[in-house]
Design an enzyme around this catalytic site. Structure first.
Site, PDB file in Angstrom:
ATOM      1  N   GLY A 189     116.703 -43.094 144.667  1.00 28.52           N
ATOM      2  CA  GLY A 189     115.991 -44.253 145.177  1.00 28.52           C
ATOM      3  C   GLY A 189     116.126 -45.455 144.266  1.00 28.52           C
ATOM      4  O   GLY A 189     116.509 -45.320 143.101  1.00 28.52           O
ATOM      5  N   HIS A 227     107.129 -43.177 143.146  1.00 29.54           N
ATOM      6  CA  HIS A 227     107.705 -43.839 141.970  1.00 29.54           C
ATOM      7  C   HIS A 227     108.289 -45.213 142.351  1.00 29.54           C
ATOM      8  O   HIS A 227     108.001 -46.227 141.699  1.00 29.54           O
ATOM      9  CB  HIS A 227     108.785 -42.909 141.396  1.00 29.54           C
ATOM     10  CG  HIS A 227     109.603 -43.474 140.276  1.00 29.54           C
ATOM     11  ND1 HIS A 227     109.461 -43.050 138.975  1.00 29.54           N
ATOM     12  CD2 HIS A 227     110.594 -44.413 140.253  1.00 29.54           C
ATOM     13  CE1 HIS A 227     110.323 -43.704 138.211  1.00 29.54           C
ATOM     14  NE2 HIS A 227     111.026 -44.538 138.958  1.00 29.54           N
ATOM     15  N   GLU A 228     109.109 -45.241 143.405  1.00 26.83           N
ATOM     16  CA  GLU A 228     109.771 -46.507 143.771  1.00 26.83           C
ATOM     17  C   GLU A 228     108.747 -47.547 144.217  1.00 26.83           C
ATOM     18  O   GLU A 228     108.892 -48.731 143.912  1.00 26.83           O
ATOM     19  CB  GLU A 228     110.827 -46.277 144.853  1.00 26.83           C
ATOM     20  CG  GLU A 228     112.000 -45.411 144.423  1.00 26.83           C
ATOM     21  CD  GLU A 228     112.690 -45.883 143.155  1.00 26.83           C
ATOM     22  OE1 GLU A 228     112.658 -47.092 142.842  1.00 26.83           O
ATOM     23  OE2 GLU A 228     113.260 -45.018 142.448  1.00 26.83           O
ATOM     24  N   HIS A 231     107.378 -49.315 141.339  1.00 29.20           N
ATOM     25  CA  HIS A 231     108.208 -50.478 140.935  1.00 29.20           C
ATOM     26  C   HIS A 231     107.935 -51.675 141.840  1.00 29.20           C
ATOM     27  O   HIS A 231     107.824 -52.805 141.369  1.00 29.20           O
ATOM     28  CB  HIS A 231     109.701 -50.144 141.048  1.00 29.20           C
ATOM     29  CG  HIS A 231     110.225 -49.222 139.994  1.00 29.20           C
ATOM     30  ND1 HIS A 231     110.060 -49.448 138.649  1.00 29.20           N
ATOM     31  CD2 HIS A 231     110.958 -48.069 140.096  1.00 29.20           C
ATOM     32  CE1 HIS A 231     110.663 -48.480 137.963  1.00 29.20           C
ATOM     33  NE2 HIS A 231     111.199 -47.629 138.819  1.00 29.20           N
ATOM     34  N   HIS A 237     109.319 -48.524 134.142  1.00 22.43           N
ATOM     35  CA  HIS A 237     109.420 -47.139 133.663  1.00 22.43           C
ATOM     36  C   HIS A 237     108.601 -46.963 132.390  1.00 22.43           C
ATOM     37  O   HIS A 237     108.548 -47.863 131.547  1.00 22.43           O
ATOM     38  CB  HIS A 237     110.883 -46.764 133.381  1.00 22.43           C
ATOM     39  CG  HIS A 237     111.672 -46.563 134.631  1.00 22.43           C
ATOM     40  ND1 HIS A 237     112.962 -47.016 134.773  1.00 22.43           N
ATOM     41  CD2 HIS A 237     111.356 -45.943 135.796  1.00 22.43           C
ATOM     42  CE1 HIS A 237     113.407 -46.692 135.975  1.00 22.43           C
ATOM     43  NE2 HIS A 237     112.451 -46.041 136.618  1.00 22.43           N
ATOM     44  N   TRP A 239     109.014 -45.516 129.671  1.00 24.17           N
ATOM     45  CA  TRP A 239     109.657 -45.704 128.355  1.00 24.17           C
ATOM     46  C   TRP A 239     110.179 -47.140 128.177  1.00 24.17           C
ATOM     47  O   TRP A 239     110.829 -47.456 127.180  1.00 24.17           O
ATOM     48  CB  TRP A 239     110.782 -44.671 128.145  1.00 24.17           C
ATOM     49  CG  TRP A 239     111.965 -44.866 129.053  1.00 24.17           C
ATOM     50  CD1 TRP A 239     113.148 -45.479 128.762  1.00 24.17           C
ATOM     51  CD2 TRP A 239     112.103 -44.450 130.426  1.00 24.17           C
ATOM     52  NE1 TRP A 239     113.986 -45.486 129.854  1.00 24.17           N
ATOM     53  CE2 TRP A 239     113.363 -44.856 130.888  1.00 24.17           C
ATOM     54  CE3 TRP A 239     111.251 -43.767 131.309  1.00 24.17           C
ATOM     55  CZ2 TRP A 239     113.790 -44.605 132.190  1.00 24.17           C
ATOM     56  CZ3 TRP A 239     111.686 -43.518 132.608  1.00 24.17           C
ATOM     57  CH2 TRP A 239     112.944 -43.936 133.016  1.00 24.17           C
ATOM     58  N   VAL A 249     102.061 -52.001 129.699  1.00 19.05           N
ATOM     59  CA  VAL A 249     100.785 -51.361 130.042  1.00 19.05           C
ATOM     60  C   VAL A 249     100.226 -50.767 128.750  1.00 19.05           C
ATOM     61  O   VAL A 249     100.940 -50.075 128.026  1.00 19.05           O
ATOM     62  CB  VAL A 249     100.999 -50.264 131.111  1.00 19.05           C
ATOM     63  CG1 VAL A 249      99.730 -49.452 131.310  1.00 19.05           C
ATOM     64  CG2 VAL A 249     101.452 -50.872 132.437  1.00 19.05           C
ATOM     65  N   ASP A 288     109.148 -33.578 140.735  1.00 20.76           N
ATOM     66  CA  ASP A 288     107.966 -33.918 141.545  1.00 20.76           C
ATOM     67  C   ASP A 288     106.753 -33.043 141.213  1.00 20.76           C
ATOM     68  O   ASP A 288     105.630 -33.537 141.129  1.00 20.76           O
ATOM     69  CB  ASP A 288     108.291 -33.761 143.038  1.00 20.76           C
ATOM     70  CG  ASP A 288     108.963 -35.007 143.606  1.00 20.76           C
ATOM     71  OD1 ASP A 288     109.475 -35.822 142.807  1.00 20.76           O
ATOM     72  OD2 ASP A 288     108.985 -35.159 144.842  1.00 20.76           O
TER      73      ASP A 288
END
Ligand SMILES: [Zn+2]
Length: 418
Positions: A189, A227-228, A231, A237, A239, A249, A288
């Site tokens: 993705g 996850h997508e 974004h 991400h 890291w 964050v 997942d």
């Protein structure tokens, strides 16, 4: 890129069981788009500074970012299929919507797997996702667009987002979250980014991992989309896309790179002991079944996008979940027959015409004329979408036009020489 990271990437690709599919390429996509159009850089910077300032300002004056109201996002799912196996059923779409609501409301049963050291940071983001009930023209919709396409596999180049390239156009990104589900080649993705162009805004998900009953067991809880969409709501991400990078964050620990597979215990990197990496965060690359949380900091970052001036503010005024103004009979769902080669006249005497106007990528490719015994009688290189072929010297009988492209598209059409 450090050799260590290359090695981790290599292991990730092969350990994932997808042989060559990377989990997410949103960061690479953003980098490529900014290189391609440097003017986007200012928009991305402006959005980032808005995000930072708004969080600081609002955190001090009120508790709004803690999620005192539920944000409801209208969703449209564009399903592009070439073969039956690419098609994604309505029930899989529902599974995916359920997975988004489960994880963004922290209603997932596996919150029990969040380690005690991170439980105080785990947030109900109070964000919900609903299939659109009204399209951009305020017509009835079930929020799902299903479309046959002559394209067999897609790349991360946004072509699936345009009807002109056999994909499907985005619905107004100010009002909808666009999700494209298709047979994408090398990645599970990717997402657009804050400040990117509106006509490519949204997320693209491989049909192998969409919903909760896809073909890849390691990615069958719908969390590629979780996850997508993270974004799409501005998350980076965990890291920070570089060694011990910054995801902007505060309450996610720094970590050196992404996580592969399904680890357990404390993994320390970037001096983040004693708690270690938060590898169960949805914005890592863990399988997942092994991810289960967003943090309060991530929640703030996402929710501030819905404040005046934020990248998703307009979604609050969407009519996408309203009663539609118009009800129309839906068009029957069938592959349109004109998207195939046509051969005429048939039977023919001196000349046949091969009409390839549905797909100009046949130009420059070789088409063989084969007899019933499988022998190639003649080969031609296509130089026009309406290709004339001389068959005057053929003896009477049945023949085939046969061709194959490197992307897997084939031509196999029968004709009769009189
Ligand atoms: Zn990602």
């Amino acid at each position: 890129m450090k050799i260590g990271i290359v090695l981790v990437l290599f292991i990730a690709l092969f350990a994932s069981g997808t042989s060559a599919q990377q989990r997410c390429s949103s960061a690479e996509y953003q980098k490529a788009q900014l290189l391609n159009d440097p003017s986007l850089q200012n928009k991305v910077k402006a959005n980032e500074s808005f995000t930072k300032n708004a969080i600081k300002r609002l955190r001090n004056v009120r508790a709004k970012l803690d999620g005192s109201y539920v944000i409801r996002i209208p969703v449209v799912v564009h399903i592009l299929y070439h073969d039956q196996s690419d098609d994604v059923s309505d029930s899989r779409v529902m599974e995916q919507i359920d997975a988004l609501n489960r994880d963004y409301r922290r209603l997932n049963a596996d919150t029990t797997n969040t380690p005690n050291r991170f439980k105080p940071f785990a947030a109900d983001c109070n964000i919900e996702f609903h299939l659109a009930t009204s399209d951009p023209h305020q017509r009835y919709t079930n929020g799902i667009v299903r479309k046959y396409t002559p394209i067999k596999t897609w790349e991360e180049d946004d072509q699936m987002k345009f009807s002109s390239s056999y994909g499907d156009d985005a619905w107004d990104a100010d009002s909808y979250l666009n999700i494209w589900v298709c047979n994408i080649n090398s990645v599970l993705g990717y997402s657009s980014f804050m400040g990117g162009p509106k006509n490519v805004d949204g997320v693209v998900i491989s049909n192998s991992v969409f919903g909760q009953s896809g073909v890849l067991p390691s990615y069958s809880k719908g969390r590629t989309t979780v996850h997508e969409v993270g974004h799409w709501l501005s998350l980076i991400h965990i890291w920070g896309d570089t060694d011990c990078g910054d995801d902007q964050v505060d309450d996610t620990p720094k970590q050196s790179t992404y996580t592969v597979g399904c680890p357990s215990g404390v993994k320390v990197s970037c001096d983040n002991g004693p708690d270690g990496n938060m590898y169960m965060n949805y914005m890592d690359f863990t399988y997942d079944a092994c991810m289960n949380m967003f943090t309060y900091g991530q929640k703030e970052r996402m929710r501030v996008q819905f404040e005046p001036g934020g990248s998703r503010y307009s979604i609050l005024f969407s009519k996408g979940l309203d009663e539609p103004l118009y009800y129309e009979v839906p068009v029957p769902d069938r592959p349109p027959t004109w998207l195939h080669p046509q051969v005429f006249p048939n039977p023919a005497t001196n000349e046949i015409t091969l009409d390839l106007s549905y797909d100009s990528r046949w130009i420059g490719k070789t088409v063989n004329l084969v007899n019933l015994q499988g022998q190639t009688i003649k080969s031609i290189v296509v130089n026009s979408r309406i290709q004339k072929i001389d068959i005057s010297k053929f003896s009477g009988g049945i023949y085939f036009l046969s061709a194959r492209r490197s992307d897997g598209e084939i031509i196999r059409e029968k004709f009769v020489k009189q």
